[in-house]
Design a protein around this motif. Structure first.
Motif, PDB file in Angstrom:
ATOM      1  N   ASP A 175       0.843  -1.190   0.000  1.00 14.98           N
ATOM      2  CA  ASP A 175       0.000   0.000   0.000  1.00 14.98           C
ATOM      3  C   ASP A 175       0.883   1.247   0.000  1.00 14.98           C
ATOM      4  OD1 ASP A 175      -2.554  -1.045  -0.130  1.00 14.98           O
ATOM      5  OD2 ASP A 175      -2.849  -1.117   2.043  1.00 14.98           O
ATOM      6  N   ILE A 176       0.313   2.368  -0.436  1.00 19.24           N
ATOM      7  CA  ILE A 176       1.046   3.637  -0.477  1.00 19.24           C
ATOM      8  C   ILE A 176       1.243   4.209   0.927  1.00 19.24           C
ATOM      9  CG2 ILE A 176       0.807   6.056  -1.197  1.00 19.24           C
ATOM     10  CD1 ILE A 176       1.884   4.352  -3.369  1.00 19.24           C
ATOM     11  N   ASP A 177       0.364   3.855   1.868  1.00 19.99           N
ATOM     12  CA  ASP A 177       0.480   4.400   3.228  1.00 19.99           C
ATOM     13  C   ASP A 177       1.406   3.544   4.092  1.00 19.99           C
ATOM     14  OD1 ASP A 177      -1.235   2.255   3.308  1.00 19.99           O
ATOM     15  OD2 ASP A 177      -2.693   3.185   4.654  1.00 19.99           O
ATOM     16  N   ILE A 178       2.488   3.056   3.464  1.00 21.37           N
ATOM     17  CA  ILE A 178       3.506   2.266   4.165  1.00 21.37           C
ATOM     18  C   ILE A 178       4.866   2.913   3.945  1.00 21.37           C
ATOM     19  CG2 ILE A 178       4.724   0.045   4.229  1.00 21.37           C
ATOM     20  CD1 ILE A 178       2.180  -1.346   3.490  1.00 21.37           C
ATOM     21  N   LEU A 179       5.635   3.041   5.012  1.00 19.56           N
ATOM     22  CA  LEU A 179       7.012   3.526   4.910  1.00 19.56           C
ATOM     23  C   LEU A 179       7.960   2.328   4.918  1.00 19.56           C
ATOM     24  CD1 LEU A 179       6.943   6.513   7.443  1.00 19.56           C
ATOM     25  CD2 LEU A 179       6.781   6.621   4.948  1.00 19.56           C
ATOM     26  N   TRP A 180       8.795   2.245   3.895  1.00 18.62           N
ATOM     27  CA  TRP A 180       9.823   1.202   3.834  1.00 18.62           C
ATOM     28  C   TRP A 180      11.090   1.748   4.477  1.00 18.62           C
ATOM     29  CZ3 TRP A 180      10.144  -2.832  -0.501  1.00 18.62           C
ATOM     30  CH2 TRP A 180       8.860  -3.252  -0.872  1.00 18.62           C
ATOM     31  N   LEU A 181      11.317   1.419   5.748  1.00 16.29           N
ATOM     32  CA  LEU A 181      12.461   1.944   6.482  1.00 16.29           C
ATOM     33  C   LEU A 181      13.693   1.038   6.374  1.00 16.29           C
ATOM     34  CD1 LEU A 181      10.638   3.245   9.687  1.00 16.29           C
ATOM     35  CD2 LEU A 181      11.151   4.456   7.553  1.00 16.29           C
ATOM     36  N   ARG A 182      13.464  -0.213   6.032  1.00 18.10           N
ATOM     37  CA  ARG A 182      14.561  -1.154   5.763  1.00 18.10           C
ATOM     38  C   ARG A 182      14.168  -2.040   4.591  1.00 18.10           C
ATOM     39  NH1 ARG A 182      15.242  -1.006  11.395  1.00 18.10           N
ATOM     40  NH2 ARG A 182      17.371  -0.423  11.974  1.00 18.10           N
ATOM     41  N   ASN A 183      15.155  -2.601   3.947  1.00 23.17           N
ATOM     42  CA  ASN A 183      14.904  -3.536   2.865  1.00 23.17           C
ATOM     43  C   ASN A 183      14.148  -4.751   3.422  1.00 23.17           C
ATOM     44  OD1 ASN A 183      15.010  -5.482   0.857  1.00 23.17           O
ATOM     45  ND2 ASN A 183      17.108  -5.001   0.270  1.00 23.17           N
ATOM     46  N   PRO A 184      12.876  -4.928   3.064  1.00 21.84           N
ATOM     47  CA  PRO A 184      12.095  -6.017   3.670  1.00 21.84           C
ATOM     48  C   PRO A 184      12.537  -7.399   3.236  1.00 21.84           C
ATOM     49  CG  PRO A 184      10.843  -4.968   1.919  1.00 21.84           C
ATOM     50  CD  PRO A 184      12.076  -4.136   2.110  1.00 21.84           C
ATOM     51  N   PHE A 185      13.274  -7.496   2.127  1.00 28.38           N
ATOM     52  CA  PHE A 185      13.719  -8.810   1.674  1.00 28.38           C
ATOM     53  C   PHE A 185      14.624  -9.481   2.702  1.00 28.38           C
ATOM     54  CE2 PHE A 185      12.483  -7.022  -2.463  1.00 28.38           C
ATOM     55  CZ  PHE A 185      11.746  -8.089  -2.975  1.00 28.38           C
ATOM     56  N   THR A 186      15.246  -8.693   3.570  1.00 32.34           N
ATOM     57  CA  THR A 186      16.102  -9.277   4.606  1.00 32.34           C
ATOM     58  C   THR A 186      15.273 -10.002   5.664  1.00 32.34           C
ATOM     59  OG1 THR A 186      16.100  -7.238   5.915  1.00 32.34           O
ATOM     60  CG2 THR A 186      17.839  -7.473   4.262  1.00 32.34           C
ATOM     61  N   ARG A 187      13.983  -9.717   5.733  1.00 32.48           N
ATOM     62  CA  ARG A 187      13.092 -10.345   6.710  1.00 32.48           C
ATOM     63  C   ARG A 187      12.114 -11.326   6.057  1.00 32.48           C
ATOM     64  NH1 ARG A 187      15.420 -10.001  11.557  1.00 32.48           N
ATOM     65  NH2 ARG A 187      16.083  -7.862  12.024  1.00 32.48           N
ATOM     66  N   LEU A 188      12.261 -11.536   4.752  1.00 30.61           N
ATOM     67  CA  LEU A 188      11.376 -12.445   4.033  1.00 30.61           C
ATOM     68  C   LEU A 188      12.135 -13.708   3.639  1.00 30.61           C
ATOM     69  CD1 LEU A 188       9.684  -9.814   1.686  1.00 30.61           C
ATOM     70  CD2 LEU A 188       8.608 -10.945   3.646  1.00 30.61           C
ATOM     71  N   VAL A 293       6.460   0.357   8.179  1.00 40.32           N
ATOM     72  CA  VAL A 293       5.444   0.903   9.081  1.00 40.32           C
ATOM     73  C   VAL A 293       4.222   1.255   8.257  1.00 40.32           C
ATOM     74  CG1 VAL A 293       4.837   2.732  10.699  1.00 40.32           C
ATOM     75  CG2 VAL A 293       7.166   1.809  10.683  1.00 40.32           C
ATOM     76  N   HIS A 294       3.088   0.647   8.598  1.00 40.44           N
ATOM     77  CA  HIS A 294       1.856   0.796   7.839  1.00 40.44           C
ATOM     78  C   HIS A 294       0.841   1.606   8.642  1.00 40.44           C
ATOM     79  CE1 HIS A 294      -1.403  -1.515   5.294  1.00 40.44           C
ATOM     80  NE2 HIS A 294      -1.444  -0.202   5.124  1.00 40.44           N
TER      81      HIS A 294
END
Length: 351
Positions: A175-188, A293-294
């Motif tokens: 969603d657009i109302d999400i801040l990507w503060l870290r690369n999420p691939f590291t947690r996936l 953060v959503h």
């Protein structure tokens, strides 16, 4: 007698003209058919070209393993509320700029626009852009939670994502109302040996990453393209006609709780709110670990913008403290950020 011969010649001339006309008309019909056939083929080629635009857009944004990041925008997200900046779209992109190892991910982001204004803003930002909807589709303005327009937009989104899966592309939907503060691939989970079909965010997490009782959130998930996930999404979309006005997220939740994952053999991981946080929880968690953060449990774009701006301010303070090697117990204090505008959005209008 002379008159009669002349008249006879005239009659013969008229008959000859009629015969010639009949021959011309009979020969004209096939020509018309051929011309129409040519136009039909041209139209088919144009339609095929239009369909291929999505393939081109996906290929341009794709990683080496045919994975893309997909976000949807409309006019409400790219224009300022009450002429005050930043917009929701600005905040979303700012997260990639100030996040940890996130800038490079922008080249793999495909922004799907629902109207002309959103598409033009995307192009101006020099992003990977795809125009999904026609101008008169009614998807341009802000769609308030659970309104008819909101429900229609959510289902149109799901229909589009089925096309992406059918083309063989895996994706992170955000969603657009999400801040990507870290690369999420590291947690996936990205290791082929531990392949997960679907990894999806949650509003609440009970320490069991496979429990179907967890409240899912369809605002952020990572899905692999295969026959199982395509079948899941098609079943999900087909259920809309009997959903009774329930939002698409709850429809998927019901399918999960009634065993569709086991039926289709889908391996799923529910994402921990320690790393994939949202406003449904009182605290955002520890900035040392959070990836996204959503602005969940929030009504209206103005409230979301206010609280996401606060998150960004505190994230920048956290990163600055980190750069000066401030002790861990000091940086820990940033986890107490509250989101007052969103909490109040359910009881009063945020202007």
């Amino acid at each position: 007698m002379g008159y009669s011969k002349t008249n006879h010649k005239q009659i013969l001339a008229i008959l000859s003209l009629m015969v010639a006309t009949l021959i011309f008309v009979s020969s004209w019909e096939p020509l018309t058919y051929k011309r129409n056939s040519f136009l039909t083929e041209t139209n088919k080629m144009n339609l095929a070209s239009k369909r291929d635009e999505l393939e081109v857009a996906l290929e341009k944004a794709s990683m080496a393993n045919k994975t893309v990041i997909i976000a949807f925008v409309n006019k409400a997200y790219v224009e300022p509320n009450d002429a005050e900046y930043p917009t929701m779209f600005d905040l979303f992109l700012e997260g990639f700029w100030v996040g940890d190892d996130t800038r490079r991910l922008l080249s793999h982001l495909l922004v799907v626009s629902m109207d002309t204004t959103a598409h033009q803003r995307c192009l101006f930002r020099r992003l990977n852009c795809y125009r999904m909807a026609a101008e008169d589709d009614g998807l341009a303005g802000e769609k308030f939670f659970m309104s008819a327009g909101f429900l229609e937009m959510m289902w149109r989104r799901t229909s589009f994502l089925i096309q992406v899966l059918n083309k063989g592309y895996s994706f992170i939907f955000t969603d657009i109302d999400i801040l990507w503060l870290r690369n999420p691939f590291t947690r996936l989970v990205t290791n082929a040996d531990e392949s997960m079909d679907l990894q999806i965010s949650t509003d609440e997490f009970d320490d069991d990453a496979s429990s179907t009782r967890i409240r899912i959130n369809t605002g952020f998930y990572f899905i692999k393209s295969n026959n199982k996930t395509t079948s899941l999404f098609q079943r999900w979309y087909d259920t809309r006609t009997n959903s009774g006005g329930v939002k698409e997220q709850d429809v998927l939740q019901n399918l999960v709780r009634h065993g569709i994952l086991a039926q289709l053999g889908i391996k799923i991981k529910f994402l921990n709110t320690i790393y994939f946080s949202g406003f449904c929880k009182f605290s955002l968690g520890d900035f040392r670990f959070v990836a996204t953060v959503h602005a969940t449990c929030c009504r209206g774009i103005p409230a979301k913008v206010l609280d996401l701006k606060d998150v960004l301010r505190n994230w920048k303070r956290f990163r600055e403290a980190e750069s000066f090697s401030v002790p861990t117990n000091t940086t820990n204090n940033f986890r107490g950020i509250v989101h007052g505008a969103c909490s109040n959005s359910w009881i009063k209008k945020i202007s």
